[in-house]
Design a protein around this motif. Structure first.
Motif, PDB file in Angstrom:
ATOM      1  N   PRO A 271     121.686   6.315  76.891  1.00  0.00           N
ATOM      2  CA  PRO A 271     120.663   5.379  77.376  1.00  0.00           C
ATOM      3  C   PRO A 271     120.549   5.322  78.903  1.00  0.00           C
ATOM      4  CG  PRO A 271     122.626   4.162  76.789  1.00  0.00           C
ATOM      5  CD  PRO A 271     122.895   5.586  76.410  1.00  0.00           C
ATOM      6  N   HIS A 272     121.567   5.841  79.607  1.00  0.00           N
ATOM      7  CA  HIS A 272     121.510   5.773  81.062  1.00  0.00           C
ATOM      8  C   HIS A 272     120.643   6.890  81.615  1.00  0.00           C
ATOM      9  CE1 HIS A 272     124.568   2.642  81.333  1.00  0.00           C
ATOM     10  NE2 HIS A 272     125.210   3.277  80.389  1.00  0.00           N
ATOM     11  N   GLY A 273     120.137   6.679  82.827  1.00  0.00           N
ATOM     12  CA  GLY A 273     119.457   7.729  83.552  1.00  0.00           C
ATOM     13  C   GLY A 273     120.438   8.419  84.482  1.00  0.00           C
ATOM     14  N   TYR A 274     120.049   9.567  85.013  1.00  0.00           N
ATOM     15  CA  TYR A 274     120.943  10.259  85.943  1.00  0.00           C
ATOM     16  C   TYR A 274     121.161   9.451  87.218  1.00  0.00           C
ATOM     17  CZ  TYR A 274     120.952  14.375  82.989  1.00  0.00           C
ATOM     18  OH  TYR A 274     121.133  15.237  81.932  1.00  0.00           O
ATOM     19  N   TYR A 275     120.181   8.611  87.578  1.00  0.00           N
ATOM     20  CA  TYR A 275     120.380   7.767  88.754  1.00  0.00           C
ATOM     21  C   TYR A 275     121.463   6.726  88.508  1.00  0.00           C
ATOM     22  CZ  TYR A 275     117.066   4.703  86.270  1.00  0.00           C
ATOM     23  OH  TYR A 275     116.424   3.937  85.321  1.00  0.00           O
ATOM     24  N   CYS A 276     121.672   6.327  87.239  1.00  0.00           N
ATOM     25  CA  CYS A 276     122.788   5.420  86.918  1.00  0.00           C
ATOM     26  C   CYS A 276     124.115   6.105  87.245  1.00  0.00           C
ATOM     27  CB  CYS A 276     122.768   5.038  85.443  1.00  0.00           C
ATOM     28  SG  CYS A 276     121.272   4.191  84.879  1.00  0.00           S
ATOM     29  N   LEU A 277     124.222   7.378  86.882  1.00  0.00           N
ATOM     30  CA  LEU A 277     125.449   8.134  87.148  1.00  0.00           C
ATOM     31  C   LEU A 277     125.668   8.303  88.640  1.00  0.00           C
ATOM     32  CD1 LEU A 277     124.894   8.698  84.109  1.00  0.00           C
ATOM     33  CD2 LEU A 277     125.740  11.014  84.491  1.00  0.00           C
ATOM     34  N   LEU A 278     124.602   8.630  89.365  1.00  0.00           N
ATOM     35  CA  LEU A 278     124.733   8.824  90.803  1.00  0.00           C
ATOM     36  C   LEU A 278     125.129   7.528  91.494  1.00  0.00           C
ATOM     37  CD1 LEU A 278     124.331  11.198  92.809  1.00  0.00           C
ATOM     38  CD2 LEU A 278     122.069  10.242  93.302  1.00  0.00           C
TER      39      LEU A 278
ATOM     40  N   LEU B 183     120.785  13.398 102.010  1.00  0.00           N
ATOM     41  CA  LEU B 183     119.520  14.045 101.693  1.00  0.00           C
ATOM     42  C   LEU B 183     118.714  14.245 102.969  1.00  0.00           C
ATOM     43  CD1 LEU B 183     118.122  12.243  98.493  1.00  0.00           C
ATOM     44  CD2 LEU B 183     119.198  14.482  98.646  1.00  0.00           C
ATOM     45  N   MET B 184     118.285  15.477 103.208  1.00  0.00           N
ATOM     46  CA  MET B 184     117.321  15.782 104.260  1.00  0.00           C
ATOM     47  C   MET B 184     116.003  16.056 103.550  1.00  0.00           C
ATOM     48  SD  MET B 184     118.801  15.506 107.194  1.00  0.00           S
ATOM     49  CE  MET B 184     117.584  16.332 108.229  1.00  0.00           C
ATOM     50  N   VAL B 185     115.031  15.158 103.724  1.00  0.00           N
ATOM     51  CA  VAL B 185     113.838  15.145 102.879  1.00  0.00           C
ATOM     52  C   VAL B 185     112.590  15.413 103.709  1.00  0.00           C
ATOM     53  CG1 VAL B 185     112.474  13.795 101.246  1.00  0.00           C
ATOM     54  CG2 VAL B 185     114.962  13.491 101.347  1.00  0.00           C
ATOM     55  N   GLU B 186     111.772  16.287 103.195  1.00  0.00           N
ATOM     56  CA  GLU B 186     110.487  16.578 103.839  1.00  0.00           C
ATOM     57  C   GLU B 186     109.629  15.317 103.892  1.00  0.00           C
ATOM     58  OE1 GLU B 186     106.607  18.793 102.150  1.00  0.00           O
ATOM     59  OE2 GLU B 186     108.382  20.093 102.305  1.00  0.00           O
ATOM     60  N   ALA B 187     109.065  15.023 105.060  1.00  0.00           N
ATOM     61  CA  ALA B 187     108.180  13.873 105.210  1.00  0.00           C
ATOM     62  C   ALA B 187     107.033  13.963 104.202  1.00  0.00           C
ATOM     63  CB  ALA B 187     107.630  13.827 106.630  1.00  0.00           C
ATOM     64  N   GLY B 188     106.740  12.855 103.558  1.00  0.00           N
ATOM     65  CA  GLY B 188     105.718  12.826 102.523  1.00  0.00           C
ATOM     66  C   GLY B 188     106.289  12.755 101.126  1.00  0.00           C
ATOM     67  N   LEU B 189     107.592  12.969 100.980  1.00  0.00           N
ATOM     68  CA  LEU B 189     108.233  12.937  99.665  1.00  0.00           C
ATOM     69  C   LEU B 189     109.026  11.639  99.449  1.00  0.00           C
ATOM     70  CD1 LEU B 189     109.525  16.619  99.281  1.00  0.00           C
ATOM     71  CD2 LEU B 189     107.452  15.574  98.320  1.00  0.00           C
ATOM     72  N   GLU B 190     108.628  10.584 100.164  1.00  0.00           N
ATOM     73  CA  GLU B 190     109.355   9.321 100.041  1.00  0.00           C
ATOM     74  C   GLU B 190     109.404   8.825  98.596  1.00  0.00           C
ATOM     75  OE1 GLU B 190     107.804   9.448 104.284  1.00  0.00           O
ATOM     76  OE2 GLU B 190     107.123  10.063 102.282  1.00  0.00           O
ATOM     77  N   GLY B 191     108.277   8.884  97.900  1.00  0.00           N
ATOM     78  CA  GLY B 191     108.243   8.423  96.515  1.00  0.00           C
ATOM     79  C   GLY B 191     109.104   9.269  95.597  1.00  0.00           C
ATOM     80  N   PHE B 192     109.147  10.560  95.860  1.00  0.00           N
ATOM     81  CA  PHE B 192     109.899  11.476  95.003  1.00  0.00           C
ATOM     82  C   PHE B 192     111.401  11.191  95.059  1.00  0.00           C
ATOM     83  CE2 PHE B 192     111.866  15.747  94.260  1.00  0.00           C
ATOM     84  CZ  PHE B 192     111.465  15.898  92.944  1.00  0.00           C
ATOM     85  N   VAL B 193     111.905  10.717  96.208  1.00  0.00           N
ATOM     86  CA  VAL B 193     113.347  10.496  96.357  1.00  0.00           C
ATOM     87  C   VAL B 193     113.723   9.025  96.262  1.00  0.00           C
ATOM     88  CG1 VAL B 193     113.580  12.552  97.795  1.00  0.00           C
ATOM     89  CG2 VAL B 193     113.263  10.326  98.889  1.00  0.00           C
TER      90      VAL B 193
ATOM     91  N   ASP C  82     114.552  15.048  87.906  1.00  0.00           N
ATOM     92  CA  ASP C  82     115.060  16.421  88.053  1.00  0.00           C
ATOM     93  C   ASP C  82     115.901  16.546  89.316  1.00  0.00           C
ATOM     94  OD1 ASP C  82     113.716  17.446  85.738  1.00  0.00           O
ATOM     95  OD2 ASP C  82     111.847  17.468  86.894  1.00  0.00           O
ATOM     96  N   LEU C  83     115.442  15.928  90.395  1.00  0.00           N
ATOM     97  CA  LEU C  83     116.238  15.933  91.623  1.00  0.00           C
ATOM     98  C   LEU C  83     117.541  15.162  91.418  1.00  0.00           C
ATOM     99  CD1 LEU C  83     116.777  16.357  94.654  1.00  0.00           C
ATOM    100  CD2 LEU C  83     115.387  14.311  95.085  1.00  0.00           C
ATOM    101  N   THR C  84     117.461  14.003  90.780  1.00  0.00           N
ATOM    102  CA  THR C  84     118.659  13.188  90.586  1.00  0.00           C
ATOM    103  C   THR C  84     119.693  13.918  89.732  1.00  0.00           C
ATOM    104  OG1 THR C  84     117.234  11.235  90.661  1.00  0.00           O
ATOM    105  CG2 THR C  84     119.500  10.916  89.926  1.00  0.00           C
TER     106      THR C  84
ATOM    107  N   GLN D 119     114.317   6.838  93.960  1.00  0.00           N
ATOM    108  CA  GLN D 119     115.368   6.362  93.064  1.00  0.00           C
ATOM    109  C   GLN D 119     116.771   6.762  93.518  1.00  0.00           C
ATOM    110  OE1 GLN D 119     115.934   9.502  89.404  1.00  0.00           O
ATOM    111  NE2 GLN D 119     114.157   8.156  89.254  1.00  0.00           N
ATOM    112  N   ASN D 120     116.850   7.573  94.558  1.00  0.00           N
ATOM    113  CA  ASN D 120     118.160   8.014  95.055  1.00  0.00           C
ATOM    114  C   ASN D 120     118.563   7.324  96.360  1.00  0.00           C
ATOM    115  OD1 ASN D 120     118.379  10.139  93.012  1.00  0.00           O
ATOM    116  ND2 ASN D 120     116.739  11.132  94.155  1.00  0.00           N
ATOM    117  N   ARG D 121     117.741   6.427  96.878  1.00  0.00           N
ATOM    118  CA  ARG D 121     117.978   5.890  98.208  1.00  0.00           C
ATOM    119  C   ARG D 121     119.189   4.955  98.275  1.00  0.00           C
ATOM    120  NH1 ARG D 121     113.526   6.412 101.616  1.00  0.00           N
ATOM    121  NH2 ARG D 121     115.006   5.879 103.275  1.00  0.00           N
ATOM    122  N   ASP D 122     119.557   4.292  97.174  1.00  0.00           N
ATOM    123  CA  ASP D 122     120.758   3.461  97.186  1.00  0.00           C
ATOM    124  C   ASP D 122     122.025   4.313  97.197  1.00  0.00           C
ATOM    125  OD1 ASP D 122     119.299   1.123  97.160  1.00  0.00           O
ATOM    126  OD2 ASP D 122     119.438   0.859  94.983  1.00  0.00           O
ATOM    127  N   ALA D 123     121.966   5.473  96.583  1.00  0.00           N
ATOM    128  CA  ALA D 123     123.163   6.316  96.443  1.00  0.00           C
ATOM    129  C   ALA D 123     123.325   7.292  97.603  1.00  0.00           C
ATOM    130  CB  ALA D 123     123.113   7.091  95.124  1.00  0.00           C
TER     131      ALA D 123
END
Length: 276
Positions: A212-219, A70-80, A53-55, A82-86
């Motif tokens: 077949p792609h995910g939104y992270y593929c697009l990002l 991305l400015m991310v609240e500490a503790g949400l490392e897992g949630f973000v 949903d975030l992606t 899939q976006n760390r390469d982009a």
């Protein structure tokens, strides 16, 4: 710039203030040419929200922009994750940000923007941009993994810019022409002895269908470490010997194992690992 938080009060404040939530000198601290300015968004994570949903939100909000931070609240490392390469990602404490947003964000963004500016400058030089764009899933090299891990760390290492420069230097050191070729084309050579050449062709286009792609593929097809790149240029991947068929298994942009086409002397592979 997207603030990702579970703190509804702070998220609503960002949504209301938008660019006014940033220190007045935030744009000037992004020392790039030409001068840049931020557009600020807020993503308030609910218990029902999934990483995808975030992606999806990032794909839509990044349209027309040259970077994603991305400015991310500490503790949400897992949630973000899939976006760390982009996206260029930095972490903050939402409680401190809510209680004293301007002073706290001024301190946090001071170093974040200094590092982000250095990353953008590396992308302005083709000699450093190319190794930073090598396909992460398929180009096997310790320096590429170390660079990626440095961007994924929380907090980022204090010497991350030096680390990135050392990794770029190491990746550039793998460059060589093919010994079996009469051409002087230069390739990046990975630890599987596969040859990657950043091509000038623009005949292939990354696919954008979900699925077949995910939104992270697009990002990932548009951004690397927070910086946009030419989405229609790809790497030509081949084996060491002239007229040698490409063999083996590769991973595409959504982590599916795939084999090269039969009788293929090279493969078209985008920085996102999408295979055309």
């Amino acid at each position: 710039m997207v603030f990702v938080t579970t703190d509804r009060e702070f998220g609503q404040l960002v949504g209301l203030e938008k660019e006014r939530i940033l220190p007045q000198d935030a744009n000037s601290k992004l020392t790039v040419t030409p001068p840049a300015s931020f557009t600020v968004f807020s993503f308030i994570k609910s218990q029902a929200d999934l990483p995808e949903d975030l992606t999806k939100f990032l794909v839509s909000s990044s349209l027309g922009h040259d970077g994603v931070m991305l400015m991310v609240e500490a503790g949400l490392e897992g949630f973000v994750s899939q976006n760390r390469d982009a996206a260029f990602t930095w972490f903050f404490e939402s409680r401190k940000a809510r209680l004293n947003p301007h002073n706290y964000l001024s301190a946090v963004l001071s170093r974040a923007l200094r590092v982000y500016s250095a990353v953008i400058k590396r992308f302005e030089d083709m000699k450093s941009r190319q190794p930073m764009l090598l396909p992460m899933r398929n180009f096997l090299a310790g320096d590429l993994s170390r660079m990626r891990n440095s961007f994924h760390a929380n907090p980022m290492p204090t010497d991350i810019v030096d680390t990135v420069d050392r990794c770029i230097k190491g990746l550039r050191a793998t460059q060589s022409p093919k010994k079996s070729s009469t051409y002087n084309d230069v390739y990046y050579i990975d630890e599987n002895d596969r040859y990657y050449q950043y091509g000038h062709e623009e005949h292939a286009r990354p696919e954008t269908s979900v699925p077949p792609h995910g939104y992270y593929c697009l990002l990932n097809s548009n951004f690397r470490f927070g910086v946009s790149y030419d989405a229609i240029r790809h790497f030509n991947v081949s084996e060491a010997k002239k007229n040698q068929l490409v063999k083996g298994s590769f991973y595409n942009c959504h982590d599916q194992a795939t084999s090269p086409p039969k009788s293929a002397l090279h493969m078209n592979m985008f920085p996102s690992d999408q295979i055309a």
